[in-house]
Write a protein that holds these residues in place. Structure first.
Motif, PDB file in Angstrom:
ATOM      1  N   SER A   1       0.828  -1.217   0.000  1.00  0.00           N
ATOM      2  CA  SER A   1       0.000   0.000   0.000  1.00  0.00           C
ATOM      3  C   SER A   1       0.854   1.255   0.000  1.00  0.00           C
ATOM      4  O   SER A   1       0.308   2.370  -0.004  1.00  0.00           O
ATOM      5  CB  SER A   1      -0.914   0.011   1.220  1.00  0.00           C
ATOM      6  OG  SER A   1      -0.138   0.105   2.404  1.00  0.00           O
TER       7      SER A   1
ATOM      8  N   VAL B   1      -4.278   6.504  -0.097  1.00  0.00           N
ATOM      9  CA  VAL B   1      -4.678   6.192  -1.475  1.00  0.00           C
ATOM     10  C   VAL B   1      -4.168   4.827  -1.884  1.00  0.00           C
ATOM     11  O   VAL B   1      -4.877   4.018  -2.516  1.00  0.00           O
ATOM     12  CB  VAL B   1      -4.167   7.290  -2.426  1.00  0.00           C
ATOM     13  CG1 VAL B   1      -4.478   6.903  -3.873  1.00  0.00           C
ATOM     14  CG2 VAL B   1      -4.783   8.636  -2.083  1.00  0.00           C
ATOM     15  N   GLY B   2      -2.909   4.544  -1.494  1.00  0.00           N
ATOM     16  CA  GLY B   2      -2.340   3.236  -1.829  1.00  0.00           C
ATOM     17  C   GLY B   2      -3.096   2.097  -1.187  1.00  0.00           C
ATOM     18  O   GLY B   2      -3.331   1.057  -1.809  1.00  0.00           O
TER      19      GLY B   2
ATOM     20  N   ALA C   1      -6.287   2.182  -0.265  1.00  0.00           N
ATOM     21  CA  ALA C   1      -7.597   2.087  -0.896  1.00  0.00           C
ATOM     22  C   ALA C   1      -7.498   1.350  -2.222  1.00  0.00           C
ATOM     23  O   ALA C   1      -8.324   0.482  -2.552  1.00  0.00           O
ATOM     24  CB  ALA C   1      -8.163   3.489  -1.103  1.00  0.00           C
ATOM     25  N   ALA C   2      -6.480   1.709  -2.998  1.00  0.00           N
ATOM     26  CA  ALA C   2      -6.297   1.044  -4.291  1.00  0.00           C
ATOM     27  C   ALA C   2      -5.996  -0.436  -4.102  1.00  0.00           C
ATOM     28  O   ALA C   2      -6.494  -1.292  -4.859  1.00  0.00           O
ATOM     29  CB  ALA C   2      -5.169   1.734  -5.063  1.00  0.00           C
ATOM     30  N   ALA C   3      -5.166  -0.762  -3.108  1.00  0.00           N
ATOM     31  CA  ALA C   3      -4.826  -2.155  -2.847  1.00  0.00           C
ATOM     32  C   ALA C   3      -6.070  -2.944  -2.454  1.00  0.00           C
ATOM     33  O   ALA C   3      -6.274  -4.085  -2.911  1.00  0.00           O
ATOM     34  CB  ALA C   3      -3.780  -2.228  -1.739  1.00  0.00           C
TER      35      ALA C   3
ATOM     36  N   LEU D   1      -9.233  -2.290  -3.273  1.00  0.00           N
ATOM     37  CA  LEU D   1     -10.074  -2.477  -4.443  1.00  0.00           C
ATOM     38  C   LEU D   1      -9.508  -3.547  -5.348  1.00  0.00           C
ATOM     39  O   LEU D   1     -10.245  -4.363  -5.924  1.00  0.00           O
ATOM     40  CB  LEU D   1     -10.203  -1.147  -5.191  1.00  0.00           C
ATOM     41  CG  LEU D   1     -10.983  -0.045  -4.462  1.00  0.00           C
ATOM     42  CD1 LEU D   1     -10.897   1.257  -5.240  1.00  0.00           C
ATOM     43  CD2 LEU D   1     -12.430  -0.453  -4.270  1.00  0.00           C
ATOM     44  N   ASP D   2      -8.187  -3.570  -5.489  1.00  0.00           N
ATOM     45  CA  ASP D   2      -7.531  -4.589  -6.332  1.00  0.00           C
ATOM     46  C   ASP D   2      -7.784  -5.988  -5.782  1.00  0.00           C
ATOM     47  O   ASP D   2      -8.099  -6.925  -6.523  1.00  0.00           O
ATOM     48  CB  ASP D   2      -6.034  -4.311  -6.376  1.00  0.00           C
ATOM     49  CG  ASP D   2      -5.572  -3.969  -7.794  1.00  0.00           C
ATOM     50  OD1 ASP D   2      -6.456  -3.731  -8.639  1.00  0.00           O
ATOM     51  OD2 ASP D   2      -4.355  -3.944  -8.029  1.00  0.00           O
TER      52      ASP D   2
ATOM     53  N   GLN E   1      -6.208   4.706   6.991  1.00  0.00           N
ATOM     54  CA  GLN E   1      -6.392   3.662   5.987  1.00  0.00           C
ATOM     55  C   GLN E   1      -7.604   2.806   6.321  1.00  0.00           C
ATOM     56  O   GLN E   1      -8.424   2.493   5.452  1.00  0.00           O
ATOM     57  CB  GLN E   1      -5.131   2.796   5.921  1.00  0.00           C
ATOM     58  CG  GLN E   1      -3.904   3.505   5.364  1.00  0.00           C
ATOM     59  CD  GLN E   1      -2.677   2.620   5.413  1.00  0.00           C
ATOM     60  OE1 GLN E   1      -2.701   1.522   5.973  1.00  0.00           O
ATOM     61  NE2 GLN E   1      -1.587   3.100   4.834  1.00  0.00           N
TER      62      GLN E   1
END
Length: 836
Positions: free
Chosen positions: A24, A29-30, A32-34, A36-37, A55
């Motif tokens: 992350s 942001v990292g 959140a993106a992780a 979702l991935d 987070q």
């Protein structure tokens, strides 16, 4: 390691947990993106690892919509629980859990003010409301809060510490991450804030990470710090795991000492993996699919974009019911929160973190968990400055001015407070009874307090305003304390704190005394009490009986008819009162008894004469007023001291302002009395007892106090609300007032009061004589008289009983003969006396 250990002893399990890791980059942001991935691409059953509260806050919503359990073992912000998501699990203690342990320490050492120092972000802000509430429950408050930015420079930290140095409070609670805490304590050491008198408490965010901090920071800059630490019970399993941890990483580090030690967050991570593996086995793998959304568009909501985990609710239920004993202790979740409420209190000493006790919700502070509830103290603590003496929690800042003590400027009653300004040097001298008491109290404190007196010029803009204005100036911060003849009042206590009173309490009415001569027709009876009159009268009758008994057989004056005998005996006895008895006595016993009785009569008559003369010449004093309501009804004037709260009492009694007259000194008060209400003076005055005593001392026997009396709490010293000085000053007041020092001060200022009171008491004391004054004389007379009579009767029986018994064998006849013989005159004795 956790999963390997878990499945090594559970070969029968049908499920296996596979870890799918993604970085992350330590950003929101990292993360959140992780998340979702992992959900969209990997369709994971659960996500472990939002390390920060920020987070976790975002990922909670993601997991809730996708029905994927989100598990964190390091997000501790209390507000995360407000999301109330059934798919969020916190395998860690919220920061708010420890505030009651901190409050218990504050209460144990009787600290009244605490300053939190915390990082200026959501991590730091989250604990403060809970900390403030917990401190208020133990009667401590937070006068100031210090926020430090995560990116603050050393100069900025130094400026914050300088501001704290100028405060009185010396108890600090630090809540931030270890890196910023290391810099804070390094700067505090340089500023001299790690010496005696300071108390530092750090939260578990720092204490749990002590092992990761530079040893030099602990050894050089954090000596004496108290830390709140999550308690991890020592077990053989935990020790075995630590050895395995060291073996695993020994090939990567030159020495064992350099291998990172596991903290409680690592242990929670280990237990989290075990909990997930257990829950997956219980939930099964029957339905691990995600339901796919239909007709996805760019404007679709997050719920439409993400699939929904079909196994999520079942896995969530299984995870909620997992129970086992993990490396960090008992694993149990209630509403998605780990239930572990035991904290260890550690003391930084050298390179060691020595345990000094524990805190639990049931037992509070205790030195041993085995005997919880029986001990409520901690083991000996080494405080900053290498001392075992607990800091008092505050002190007068060295860089600040002296304690500013406001004193009232008065025109009268200067014995209490007297402010004199030298016109040449402009120097101010403050003296008086209240000032000396304050100085004695400061000397009685166990520490030094420097102060300066600041006169407060009074204002007579409105009645009763002087001391209200003085205390209001204290409230506004012009003074640090107010000292003087300041009465403790409920309305003032709403905005200032009072110490215990150092004078007696009460408000009374003063009225003049009118004199009159004792001209009563029964004035001659007043020198003796009625009991003494009765005893004297009875004594004369008693002596009449005694003289008759001893004389009637040998003296014709005491013989004859019964009436003659009674009256002659009484005449003889009562005539001794004025020494006018002329009858001769012939019995030697009678002469001795009469001599003693005449001596008693002489003393009584002389005492009576002196007492009567005093009563007829001394004036009798009576009050001119007995009822304040009569003054109100007659429209007479009443006086009160200007600036006193007594004005409020008189107004509550419905007195009109035209009836109220002010005075500033005893002399003015006396002048108003001399004028009287008719000439613009007063008929009575209402004031506090200390002032009344001083007034009566100056005008002995001219005035007195009378009903009604009103409740007041005496004089006390005033301080700002919450001042830590108040309890210490109050205890010192008790020491002074219970010892000889207060009498020395009273004698210095009110010696005249005592002398006048003593003389007045002597003057007004009763001049009447009581039976106690002559008790000894009466006892001697009665004892001597009875002894001679008994001897005389024994002699009579010795002579006459044998004669009577020979002539009259009957007992009744003998008694009758003896009685008649005793009542008859002794002719032989009379003839013998005449022959001589």
């Amino acid at each position: 390691m956790a999963l390997a250990d878990f499945y090594s002893s559970r070969n029968r399990y049908k499920t296996r947990v596979i870890l799918n890791t993604i970085d992350s980059n330590d950003t929101i942001v990292g993360a959140a993106a992780a998340a979702l991935d992992l959900i969209k691409k990997e369709e994971v059953q659960s996500i472990i690892g939002p390390t920060s509260s920020m987070q976790a806050s975002f990922m909670i919503d993601v997991g809730d919509k996708a029905q994927v359990p989100i598990i964190s073992f390091s997000a501790t912000r209390p507000s995360l629980t407000s999301h109330r998501s059934p798919f969020f699990f916190r395998i860690a203690q919220a920061d708010s859990f420890q505030v009651k342990a901190i409050a218990a320490i504050v209460k144990a050492f009787k600290w009244r003010k605490v300053v939190p120092i915390y990082v200026d972000n959501e991590f730091g802000d989250g604990i403060i409301p809970y900390l403030v509430d917990a401190l208020q429950e133990v009667d401590a408050n937070v006068p100031y809060q210090t926020l430090i930015s995560p990116t603050a420079t050393n100069d900025e930290i130094e400026l914050k510490l300088s501001n704290l140095m100028n405060l009185q409070t010396r108890v600090f609670v630090v809540h931030m991450l270890p890196d910023l805490a290391s810099r804070l304590f390094t700067m505090a050491k340089k500023k001299g804030m790690m010496g005696r008198g300071f108390a530092w408490i750090v939260t578990d965010a720092i204490t749990n990470e002590f092992n990761s901090m530079e040893p030099s920071i602990l050894d050089q800059s954090m000596q004496g710090v108290l830390g709140i630490k999550t308690y991890v019970p020592g077990t053989k399993r935990l020790e075995s795991f630590k050895r395995g941890w060291q073996r695993r990483f020994l090939s990567y580090y030159p020495t064992i000492e350099e291998i990172p030690e596991l903290n409680v967050f690592g242990l929670w991570a280990y237990d989290t993996a075990w909990a997930i593996a257990t829950a997956v086995e219980k939930a099964g793998t029957d339905n691990l699919r995600y339901s796919k959304p239909n007709n996805v568009t760019l404007t679709a909501t997050m719920k439409t974009v993400l699939g929904i985990n079909q196994n999520g609710p079942k896995l969530r239920e299984a995870l909620s019911n997992v129970r086992f004993r993990g490396l960090a202790g008992e694993f149990s979740l209630v509403n998605g929160q780990l239930q572990s409420f035991v904290f260890e209190i550690v003391n930084v000493i050298g390179n060691e973190r020595r345990s000094v006790g524990f805190w639990t919700p049931k037992a509070g502070l205790t030195t041993s968990l085995r005997h919880s509830g029986k001990e409520s103290v901690l083991r000996p603590i080494i405080w900053p400055g290498d001392t075992e003496k607990a800091p008092k929690g505050w002190e007068i800042p060295t860089g600040e001015k002296k304690l500013r003590v406001g004193v009232p400027v008065k025109d009268g009653f200067l014995e209490f407070v007297n402010v004199v300004r030298d016109p040449k040097t402009n120097a101010t001298q403050v003296s008086g009874y209240c000032i000396d008491v304050f100085k004695a109290v400061i000397e009685a404190l166990p520490y030094a307090v420097t102060y300066e007196f600041i006169p407060n010029d009074k204002s007579n803009a409105h009645p009763g305003g002087t001391y209200n204005e003085l205390t209001h100036q204290l409230f506004l911060g012009k003074f640090d304390a107010v000292v003087g003849d300041i009465t403790i009042r409920a309305n003032r206590s709403e905005y200032i704190d009072y110490t215990l009173p150092f004078t007696e309490s009460g408000v009374a009415m003063v009225v003049p005394m009118k004199s009159s001569k004792n001209t009563s027709v029964w004035a001659f009876l007043k020198p003796l009490t009625w009991k003494l009159w009765v005893v004297i009268g009875s004594s004369f009758v008693f002596m009449a009986v005694i003289v008759w008994t001893l004389e009637h057989r040998v003296n014709e004056k005491f013989n004859g008819s019964a009436v003659d005998q009674i009256f002659n005996s009484l005449w003889y006895s009562f005539s001794t009162m004025v020494f006018a008895h002329r009858e001769r006595t012939y019995n030697h016993c009678t002469k001795i008894v009469v001599i003693i009785w005449l001596f008693v009569v002489l003393i009584i008559t002389q005492s009576y004469t002196a007492s009567l003369a005093s009563l007829l010449t001394v004036q009798e004093l009576k009050t001119t007023v007995t009822d304040i309501n009569q003054l109100l009804k007659n429209g007479e004037n009443v006086g009160y001291q200007g600036g006193s709260f007594v004005y409020e009492i008189l107004k509550s009694l419905k007195f009109h302002d035209s009836q109220l007259k002010t005075y500033q000194s005893p002399e003015q008060m006396h002048e108003l009395f001399l004028k009287g209400s008719i000439n613009g003076g007063i008929s009575a005055a209402v004031d506090e007892n200390p002032y009344i005593k001083l007034f009566l001392a100056k005008y002995c026997s001219q005035y007195t106090t009378t009903e009604p009396t009103y409740k007041a709490d005496g004089f006390g010293f005033g301080f700002p609300i919450g001042s830590p000085l108040v309890p210490d000053i109050s205890r010192a007041i008790l020491k002074v007032t219970e010892g000889d020092r207060i009498r020395e001060i009273e004698n210095a200022w009110f010696k005249k009061v005592r002398e006048c009171s003593s003389s007045e008491a002597a003057e007004l004391s009763s001049t009447r004589l009581s039976i106690d004054s002559f008790e000894g004389l009466f006892l001697i007379t009665a004892g001597t008289s009875i002894s001679f009579v008994v001897g005389y009767l024994v002699y009579f029986l010795y002579i006459e009983l044998p004669k009577s018994w020979r002539a009259n064998p009957s007992l009744w006849t003998v008694l009758t003969h003896l009685f008649s013989t005793f009542m008859a005159i002794d002719d032989e004795a009379i003839a013998l006396r005449k022959s001589h």
